[in-house]
Design an enzyme around this catalytic site. Structure first.
Site, mmCIF file in Angstrom:
data_model
loop_
_atom_site.group_PDB
_atom_site.id
_atom_site.type_symbol
_atom_site.label_atom_id
_atom_site.label_comp_id
_atom_site.label_asym_id
_atom_site.label_seq_id
_atom_site.Cartn_x
_atom_site.Cartn_y
_atom_site.Cartn_z
ATOM 1 N N ARG A 124 1.710 -48.913 -26.576
ATOM 2 C CA ARG A 124 2.385 -49.875 -25.715
ATOM 3 C C ARG A 124 1.684 -51.218 -25.798
ATOM 4 O O ARG A 124 0.469 -51.300 -25.589
ATOM 5 C CB ARG A 124 2.397 -49.385 -24.261
ATOM 6 C CG ARG A 124 3.225 -50.290 -23.336
ATOM 7 C CD ARG A 124 3.252 -49.755 -21.917
ATOM 8 N NE ARG A 124 1.985 -49.970 -21.222
ATOM 9 C CZ ARG A 124 1.730 -49.523 -19.991
ATOM 10 N NH1 ARG A 124 2.650 -48.832 -19.333
ATOM 11 N NH2 ARG A 124 0.560 -49.761 -19.416
ATOM 12 N N GLY A 177 -8.466 -6.988 4.820
ATOM 13 C CA GLY A 177 -9.300 -7.207 5.994
ATOM 14 C C GLY A 177 -8.633 -7.935 7.136
ATOM 15 O O GLY A 177 -9.243 -8.158 8.171
ATOM 16 N N HIS A 216 -5.502 -47.706 -10.150
ATOM 17 C CA HIS A 216 -6.414 -47.839 -11.286
ATOM 18 C C HIS A 216 -7.426 -46.694 -11.308
ATOM 19 O O HIS A 216 -7.645 -46.053 -12.347
ATOM 20 C CB HIS A 216 -7.140 -49.194 -11.204
ATOM 21 C CG HIS A 216 -8.134 -49.416 -12.303
ATOM 22 N ND1 HIS A 216 -9.453 -49.033 -12.204
ATOM 23 C CD2 HIS A 216 -7.983 -49.975 -13.525
ATOM 24 C CE1 HIS A 216 -10.086 -49.354 -13.318
ATOM 25 N NE2 HIS A 216 -9.223 -49.927 -14.136
ATOM 26 N N ARG A 220 -4.010 -1.555 -5.896
ATOM 27 C CA ARG A 220 -3.254 -2.809 -5.773
ATOM 28 C C ARG A 220 -3.743 -3.746 -6.875
ATOM 29 O O ARG A 220 -4.827 -3.535 -7.440
ATOM 30 C CB ARG A 220 -3.469 -3.452 -4.408
ATOM 31 C CG ARG A 220 -4.914 -3.804 -4.094
ATOM 32 C CD ARG A 220 -5.097 -4.187 -2.653
ATOM 33 N NE ARG A 220 -6.506 -4.389 -2.315
ATOM 34 C CZ ARG A 220 -6.992 -4.387 -1.092
ATOM 35 N NH1 ARG A 220 -6.195 -4.170 -0.068
ATOM 36 N NH2 ARG A 220 -8.274 -4.582 -0.864
ATOM 37 N N ARG A 249 -3.452 3.252 8.554
ATOM 38 C CA ARG A 249 -3.783 1.980 7.906
ATOM 39 C C ARG A 249 -2.562 1.077 7.830
ATOM 40 O O ARG A 249 -1.434 1.537 7.667
ATOM 41 C CB ARG A 249 -4.308 2.213 6.485
ATOM 42 C CG ARG A 249 -5.689 2.839 6.395
ATOM 43 C CD ARG A 249 -6.143 2.892 4.934
ATOM 44 N NE ARG A 249 -7.541 3.267 4.794
ATOM 45 C CZ ARG A 249 -7.978 4.496 4.598
ATOM 46 N NH1 ARG A 249 -7.117 5.499 4.534
ATOM 47 N NH2 ARG A 249 -9.269 4.739 4.463
ATOM 48 N N MET A 293 -5.707 -7.030 8.798
ATOM 49 C CA MET A 293 -5.096 -6.186 9.830
ATOM 50 C C MET A 293 -5.935 -4.930 10.018
ATOM 51 O O MET A 293 -7.006 -4.800 9.446
ATOM 52 C CB MET A 293 -3.645 -5.875 9.447
ATOM 53 C CG MET A 293 -2.767 -7.124 9.510
ATOM 54 S SD MET A 293 -1.067 -6.818 9.020
ATOM 55 C CE MET A 293 -1.265 -6.417 7.297
ATOM 56 N N GLU A 346 11.520 -48.909 -17.166
ATOM 57 C CA GLU A 346 10.809 -48.767 -15.894
ATOM 58 C C GLU A 346 11.372 -49.675 -14.805
ATOM 59 O O GLU A 346 10.776 -49.799 -13.730
ATOM 60 C CB GLU A 346 9.316 -49.050 -16.098
ATOM 61 C CG GLU A 346 9.047 -50.329 -16.865
ATOM 62 C CD GLU A 346 7.653 -50.388 -17.467
ATOM 63 O OE1 GLU A 346 6.711 -49.889 -16.840
ATOM 64 O OE2 GLU A 346 7.528 -50.941 -18.577
ATOM 65 N N CYS A 378 6.978 -40.821 -19.433
ATOM 66 C CA CYS A 378 5.549 -41.040 -19.185
ATOM 67 C C CYS A 378 5.289 -41.076 -17.681
ATOM 68 O O CYS A 378 6.206 -41.112 -16.870
ATOM 69 C CB CYS A 378 5.094 -42.351 -19.811
ATOM 70 S SG CYS A 378 5.227 -42.374 -21.610
ATOM 71 N N ARG A 415 -2.166 -47.395 -23.681
ATOM 72 C CA ARG A 415 -2.070 -48.634 -22.914
ATOM 73 C C ARG A 415 -3.084 -49.630 -23.447
ATOM 74 O O ARG A 415 -4.287 -49.510 -23.184
ATOM 75 C CB ARG A 415 -2.327 -48.332 -21.436
ATOM 76 C CG ARG A 415 -1.296 -47.387 -20.834
ATOM 77 C CD ARG A 415 -1.855 -46.485 -19.754
ATOM 78 N NE ARG A 415 -2.820 -45.535 -20.278
ATOM 79 C CZ ARG A 415 -3.173 -44.401 -19.668
ATOM 80 N NH1 ARG A 415 -2.623 -44.078 -18.518
ATOM 81 N NH2 ARG A 415 -4.059 -43.604 -20.211
ATOM 82 N N GLY A 462 8.905 -45.039 -17.795
ATOM 83 C CA GLY A 462 7.670 -45.190 -17.018
ATOM 84 C C GLY A 462 7.933 -44.833 -15.569
ATOM 85 O O GLY A 462 8.436 -45.657 -14.797
ATOM 86 N N THR A 463 7.625 -43.610 -15.178
ATOM 87 C CA THR A 463 8.017 -43.128 -13.847
ATOM 88 C C THR A 463 7.270 -43.835 -12.719
ATOM 89 O O THR A 463 7.789 -43.926 -11.603
ATOM 90 C CB THR A 463 7.791 -41.609 -13.737
ATOM 91 O OG1 THR A 463 6.416 -41.311 -13.990
ATOM 92 C CG2 THR A 463 8.670 -40.863 -14.731
ATOM 93 N N ASN A 464 6.057 -44.325 -12.984
ATOM 94 C CA ASN A 464 5.318 -44.988 -11.908
ATOM 95 C C ASN A 464 6.042 -46.246 -11.423
ATOM 96 O O ASN A 464 6.329 -46.411 -10.232
ATOM 97 C CB ASN A 464 3.907 -45.350 -12.377
ATOM 98 C CG ASN A 464 3.057 -44.124 -12.658
ATOM 99 O OD1 ASN A 464 3.350 -43.043 -12.170
ATOM 100 N ND2 ASN A 464 2.013 -44.303 -13.436
ATOM 101 N N TYR A 489 10.069 -35.408 -25.343
ATOM 102 C CA TYR A 489 8.697 -35.117 -24.935
ATOM 103 C C TYR A 489 8.414 -35.713 -23.566
ATOM 104 O O TYR A 489 9.130 -36.601 -23.094
ATOM 105 C CB TYR A 489 7.689 -35.670 -25.955
ATOM 106 C CG TYR A 489 7.640 -37.171 -26.043
ATOM 107 C CD1 TYR A 489 6.815 -37.918 -25.204
ATOM 108 C CD2 TYR A 489 8.408 -37.864 -26.984
ATOM 109 C CE1 TYR A 489 6.768 -39.301 -25.277
ATOM 110 C CE2 TYR A 489 8.368 -39.249 -27.071
ATOM 111 C CZ TYR A 489 7.547 -39.968 -26.221
ATOM 112 O OH TYR A 489 7.490 -41.332 -26.287
ATOM 113 N N LYS A 491 0.829 -1.207 0.000
ATOM 114 C CA LYS A 491 0.000 0.000 0.000
ATOM 115 C C LYS A 491 0.861 1.252 0.000
ATOM 116 O O LYS A 491 0.636 2.185 -0.786
ATOM 117 C CB LYS A 491 -0.928 -0.007 1.214
ATOM 118 C CG LYS A 491 -1.946 1.128 1.243
ATOM 119 C CD LYS A 491 -2.864 1.011 2.449
ATOM 120 C CE LYS A 491 -3.709 -0.231 2.374
ATOM 121 N NZ LYS A 491 -4.671 -0.334 3.506
#
Length: 875
Positions: A616, A101, A454, A336, A92, A103, A744, A830, A560, A765-767, A850, A22
Site C-alpha cells: 500500500r 466440584g 497505533h 468424561r 451424585r 454440585m 474504505e 484487510c 503499510r 479496509g474495514t477499520n 483472501y 455422568k
C-alpha cells in the site's frame, strides 16, 4: 405417566440432555460391559420439575425411585436398610456439561446405627464400617442438612492432636466410633433433631439436596464463567457403593488417559490405597502417582490401562476416569472428556487424528480459537492467577502475558532494556516516535485508543502483548508516572500484563511453563485442504513477514509503507518530506527515500520468498508524523537546518482538525504525484533485483489507498504507471504487476463499478470503512462502544467484528458492482475485524479471494475458514 428414572442398562451416551453427562456415560459403559457398579439415574427433567414446582418430589418420582431401588436389590443380592446384608449407595450429581466440584455428592447412604453393625459383621472390619458411617454423617450433614463442614473436620483434628496422630488412616475403629458419636451430637446441637435412621428418608433428602445444589452459588458462578445455561438442571445418579477403604487390597483414584498438561500419551493421575474417592481430592493424604499402581497392583493397572484406551477409542477423546478397587476387583465409577490445557488440547487432537481415532473433519471442528491463541503466546500460571486481583483493565488488543518494569517514554524503556531489565511501556497513546520503545517492551499499555489504534496495530503486528484504552489510567505527562484511582504507578513499578484478558496486575505473576510447541505445519496442511478463502498477513518488516510465513500466510495482503518510517532516523526523513516547501526540496528528499524504500521492498520480497505481496502506497495520517511539542519542533528544525519558527509554521499549516478524514491516501498522490511515482519505481526496481539475485518470480501488487472516485483513481494510477513503465523500458524485461485500490470510504462502494474499470483488485479496509459507515472515530470509540454494548444496542464491538448490516452491506454492494465491470477483479479484506471468527462466518458467504490480518491471528483465521467449510459440507 411421565418417566423420571432410568436404569443404567436402559440409557446411552446420546441421552446427555436427559441423563446428564455422568449418567449417560455410566449407561454407555454398562452397555459396553465394563465393570460399572449397578445403578439408576433420576433425570434432569425431574430436577427442573422439582425446582419449578415448590421444591417437592412428586409421588410419581418417589415411586419410580423405589421401583429402581428394588431392581438394584435384585441385581446385587442386597437389601436397602436390611440388617443382615444392607445395600449402600452413592448419590451424585451429573449435569449435561461437566461441572467438577460445583454440585454435591453423598456416599455410603443407607447406613444407620443398625446397618453399620451388619457392615461390621459382613466385612469383618469394624474400622472400615465405622469409617464409612462417619463419612455418611459428615457428608449428609454438610450437603443435605447444611451444617458447616469445618465443624465435622475440627472434631477429627482435635482427636488426632489429642492422640498424637497425623493422618486419618491412623485412626482406629474405636476412634471412628467416638467420632460417630460426636457427629450425631452435632446434629442435635445444630438442627435440634437426630440424624435420620430411615434409609429411604436419607435417599429422598439426598436427591433433593443434589437437585437444590444446581442453584448453589458456586454452581451458578461456574455456569456463568463457562457460558452454561441455567435451564439444563442436573440429573442424580444412585449407584451401588463399592469400597476403596476396605483395606490394603483396596483403593481409589482419578486417572487421565493422556497427560492433561502437555498431551503426552499414557495414563496420568493419582490414587490412594485404603481410601474413598473424596480422599484423593480433599488433600488429607498425599496420593501416589498412578504409575506406582503398576507395582502395587499390576493386574488391576493393566486392566485400567486397557479400559482407558478403549474408552478413548469409543468416545474419540481423552478421558478423565474415576475408579475404585475393592479387595482386588476394579470398578469404573465415571468417565468424561478430560479437562486439559490449550497446549495439551492441540497435541491430543493431532495424536488422536494420527492414531486414526478421529477423522480430519472432526479434528478441524474440535480446535478452538482460545487454544490456538494460548499455544502461540505466553500465559500466566493458572493457579497463581487465581489468587491475584487486577487493578486495571482495558481492551485486550494483543494476546499473551508479560511481566516487566513500567516506563513511560520510549527513551526510558530503551535505556532500561539496555540495563537488562524487562520493560512494560506505559503511554497515554503511542505514536511512530515510540517504535523503539515498543520494540524493546514485553508489553504495551495505553490509557487511550481502541483496537485499531497505533499501539494496538503495531503491538499485534510485532506479536507483543498489549492492553489499550485503559480509561481508569491517567498518565502524568512529563512526570514519568501514572495513576489509577488512589494507586500510583511509579517508574520501575513491576507490572504483570495479560493481553489475552485485558487485565493488569501489580507485581510479578509466574508464567506458565512452556510445554510442547504447536505442530502448525500439520494443521496448515489440513486447514488448506478445506478452506477456499486464503489468508494473507498485514506486515511490512522482514521480521514480521517471516513470522507471518511461519504462521501460515500465503502472502502479504497489506504492507503499510508509512509504517516503514516509524524508526527515528526514518521518521526524520519523512518529516523532511512533509515539511518541504518546494518541489525541488521534495525531489531531493525523494531521491534519498527511493533508495531507502527500494531496500525495504527488497527485504520484503526476500522474506516473502516469491509469495504475493500487496504494497500500500503512503497513507500517513499527518498527526502521527508531525512534531507535536516545542521540543520536538526544535529537534526537527536542528536536523533539517530550518528555524524553529519555520518548522512550527509549517506544522501548524499542515495540522488538521480531523486527521483521520484529512490529507490521506491518494489525495497525497493527486497533490504530489512525484511521491507515489517514487514508490512505484522503488517497488518495481526491487522486484527486478530480487528476481535476478534470488530467482523468485515476483508479481508486484501496488495498492492506492483512500479512493473515492473513478477519475481520481485513474489519474493517480496513470501517474504511477508512467514511472513503472519507465523502469520496465530500462530493464527491457516483462513484469506482471497489478495496481488496485483499498475500498474504505462508503462512496467508493457505490461507484465501485466505475472504479473497477481501472483497478486490478479491491482490498477492503474495514477499520476506516467502519468508522465512516458508523460515524465512530476508531481511536475514540471505546467509551461509546462500551456504552452501546452495555445497553444492548451493539452485540459486538464493530471494530472487532464486522458490522454485517452496515459495513457488510457496503462490502457486498462494492463486490457486486465491481465484478459487473471487471469479472476478474481480485477481492481481499484487510483489517483486524476480518480475522474474528464471527466476521469469517459472514465473509465466507462472499466471493472473496483472501482476508489479511496481523501475523499472530493467521492460524486462528485459517482454522475458522476451514471449520466453516467443513460445517457446510456436513450440512
Amino acid at each position: 405417566m411421565k418417566r423420571w428414572v432410568y436404569l443404567f442398562s436402559e440409557g446411552s451416551k446420546e441421552q446427555r440432555d436427559l441423563l446428564g453427562g455422568k449418567g449417560a456415560n455410566l449407561a454407555e459403559m454398562t452397555k459396553l460391559g465394563l465393570p460399572v457398579p449397578t445403578g439408576f439415574t433420576v433425570t434432569t427433567e425431574a430436577c427442573l420439575h422439582y425446582l419449578n414446582n415448590g421444591n417437592v418430589l412428586t409421588d410419581d418420582m418417589k415411586d419410580q425411585v423405589m421401583a429402581s431401588v428394588m431392581q438394584l436389590e435384585e441385581k446385587t443380592g442386597k437389601s436397602f436398610g436390611d440388617f443382615k446384608n444392607p445395600l449402600l449407595v452413592s448419590v451424585r450429581s451429573g449435569s449435561k456439561f461437566s461441572m467438577p466440584g460445583m454440585m454435591d455428592t453423598v456416599l455410603n447412604l443407607g447406613l444407620n446405627d443398625e446397618t453399620v453393625e451388619s457392615l461390621v459383621r459382613n466385612s469383618e472390619n469394624e474400622r472400615f464400617a465405622y469409617d464409612c458411617y462417619r463419612r455418611l454423617l459428615q457428608m449428609f450433614g454438610d450437603v443435605v442438612m447444611g451444617i458447616d463442614n469445618s465443624k465435622f473436620e475440627s472434631r477429627i483434628t482435635q482427636l488426632k492432636q489429642s492422640e498424637g496422630l497425623n493422618f486419618d488412616n491412623e485412626l482406629t475403629a474405636n476412634h471412628w466410633k467416638r467420632i460417630v458419636s460426636e457427629y450425631k451430637q452435632l446434629y442435635r446441637e445444630n438442627l435440634d433433631r437426630d440424624f435420620p435412621q430411615d434409609p429411604v428418608e436419607q435417599l429422598y433428602l439426598a436427591i433433593e439436596a443434589v437437585f437444590g445444589s444446581w442453584n448453589n452459588n458456586r454452581a451458578k458462578t461456574y455456569r456463568r464463567l463457562h457460558d452454561i445455561s441455567d435451564d439444563l438442571g442436573t440429573a442424580v445418579n444412585i449407584q451401588e457403593m463399592v469400597f476403596g477403604n476396605f483395606g490394603e487390597t483396596s483403593g481409589t483414584g482419578v486417572v487421565f488417559s493422556r497427560n492433561p498438561s502437555n498431551g503426552e500419551p499414557g495414563l496420568f493421575g493419582e490414587y490412594l490405597i485404603n481410601a474413598q474417592g473424596e480422599d484423593v481430592v480433599a488433600g488429607v493424604r498425599t496420593p501416589k502417582s498412578i504409575q506406582v499402581l503398576a507395582e502395587d497392583m499390576p493386574e488391576q493397572f493393566e486392566q485400567l490401562d486397557t479400559i482407558c484406551k478403549n474408552l478413548e477409542k469409543h468416545y474419540k477423546d481423552m478421558q478423565d476416569v474415576e475408579f475404585t478397587i475393592e479387595r482386588g476387583k476394579l470398578f469404573i465409577l465415571q468417565t468424561r472428556s478430560g479437562k486439559r490445557t490449550s497446549k495439551a488440547q492441540l497435541a491430543i487432537i493431532l495424536d488422536l487424528f494420527k492414531e486414526g481415532i478421529i477423522d480430519e473433519e472432526t479434528l478441524v471442528q474440535r480446535i478452538e480459537a482460545k487454544d490456538l491463541e494460548a499455544a502461540l503466546h505466553p500465559s500466566f500460571d493458572v493457579k497463581a492467577l487465581k489468587n491475584r486481583v487486577h487493578f486495571l483493565s482495558g481492551l485486550a488488543a494483543s494476546p499473551g502475558a508479560a511481566v516487566g518494569a513500567a516506563y513511560f517514554t520510549a527513551e526510558a524503556a530503551t535505556e532500561a532494556k539496555d540495563r537488562g531489565e524487562r520493560v512494560i511501556l506505559v503511554r497515554e497513546e503511542t505514536s511512530p516516535e515510540d517504535i523503539e520503545g515498543i520494540a524493546v517492551a514485553e508489553a504495551v499499555v495505553t490509557s487511550r485508543g481502541g483496537m485499531t489504534s497505533h499501539a494496538a496495530v503495531v503491538a499485534r503486528g510485532m506479536g507483543i502483548c498489549s492492553v489499550v484504552g485503559c480509561e481508569a489510567l491517567t498518565v502524568v505527562d512529563g512526570e514519568n508516572r501514572g495513576t489509577v484511582g488512589e494507586e500510583t504507578i511509579e517508574e520501575g513499578t513491576i507490572l504483570s500484563v495479560d493481553g489475552t484478558a485485558g487485565k493488569i496486575y501489580f507485581g510479578e505473576i509466574p508464567m506458565e511453563e512452556v510445554a510442547n510447541t504447536v505442530a502448525l505445519d500439520d494443521l496448515h496442511e489440513i486447514w488448506d485442504r478445506h478452506a477456499t478463502i486464503k489468508v494473507r498477513a498485514n506486515a511490512e518488516t522482514p521480521n514480521d513477514i517471516e513470522t507471518a510465513m511461519a504462521l501460515g500466510a500465503v502472502g502479504i495482503g497489506l504492507a503499510r509503507t508509512e509504517h516503514m518510517f516509524f524508526e527515528k532516523t526514518r521518521l526524520l526523513q519523512f518529516r523532511r518530506l512533509i515539511l518541504a516547501d518546494t518541489l525541488q526540496e521534495r525531489q531531493e528528499v525523494l531521491k534519498e527515500l527511493k533508495e531507502v524504500q527500494k531496500q525495504d521492498f527488497k527485504f520484503m520480497y526476500q522474506a516473502g520468498a516469491g509469495k504475493s505481496e500487496n504494497v500500500r502506497l503512503l497513507d500517513p495520517p499527518l498527526h502521527e508524523f508531525l512534531p507535536k511539542t516545542t521540543e520536538e519542533c526544535r529537534e526537527v528544525a536542528k536536523a533539517l537546518g530550518k528555524t524553529l519558527n519555520e518548522v512550527k509554521r509549517k506544522s501548524d499549516n499542515l495540522s488538521e482538525t480531523n486527521p483521520m478524514l484529512g490529507f490521506r491516501g491518494l489525495r497525497l498522490g493527486v497533490a504530489y504525484p512525484e511521491i507515489y511515482q517514487m514508490q512505484g519505481e522503488a517497488i518495481i526496481e526491487a522486484a527486478y533485483e530480487v528476481m535476478a539475485e534470488q530467482g523468485f518470480e515476483i508479481k508486484p501488487e501496488i495498492m492506492i489507498p483512500f479512493t473515492i472516485d473513478a477519475t481520481e483513481f485513474a489519474t493517480v494510477r496513470h501517474s504511477i504507471e508512467e514511472a513503472v513503465q519507465k523502469v520496465m523500458a530500462e530493464k527491457q524485461l516483462p513484469l506482471d504487476y497489478q495496481i488496485g485500490t483499498m475500498i474504505e470510504i462508503p462512496r467508493a462502494c457505490f461507484v465501485a463499478d466505475e472504479i473497477a474499470k481501472h483497478a486490478d483488485f479491491f482490498s477492503f479496509g474495514t477499520n476506516d470503512l467502519t468508522q465512516m459507515v458508523l460515524g465512530l472515530s476508531r481511536d475514540d470509540s471505546p467509551r461509546i462502544v462500551t456504552q452501546y454494548l452495555d445497553a444492548g444496542i451493539f452485540q459486538d464491538d464493530p471494530f472487532q467484528v464486522i458490522d454485517e448490516a452496515g459495513v457488510g452491506a457496503m462490502i457486498k454492494i462494492a463486490i457486486e458492482n465491481g465484478r459487473k465491470t471487471n469479472p476478474n477483479l481480485k477481492i481481499g479484506i484487510c483489517g483486524e475485524a476480518a480475522a474474528h471468527p464471527k466476521s469469517i462466518e459472514f465473509l465466507s458467504t462472499l466471493p472473496i479471494d483472501y482476508i489479511s490480518c496481523s501475523p499472530f491471528r493467521i492460524p486462528q483465521a485459517k482454522m475458522k475458514l476451514a471449520q466453516v467449510r467443513v460445517e457446510e459440507t456436513i450440512k
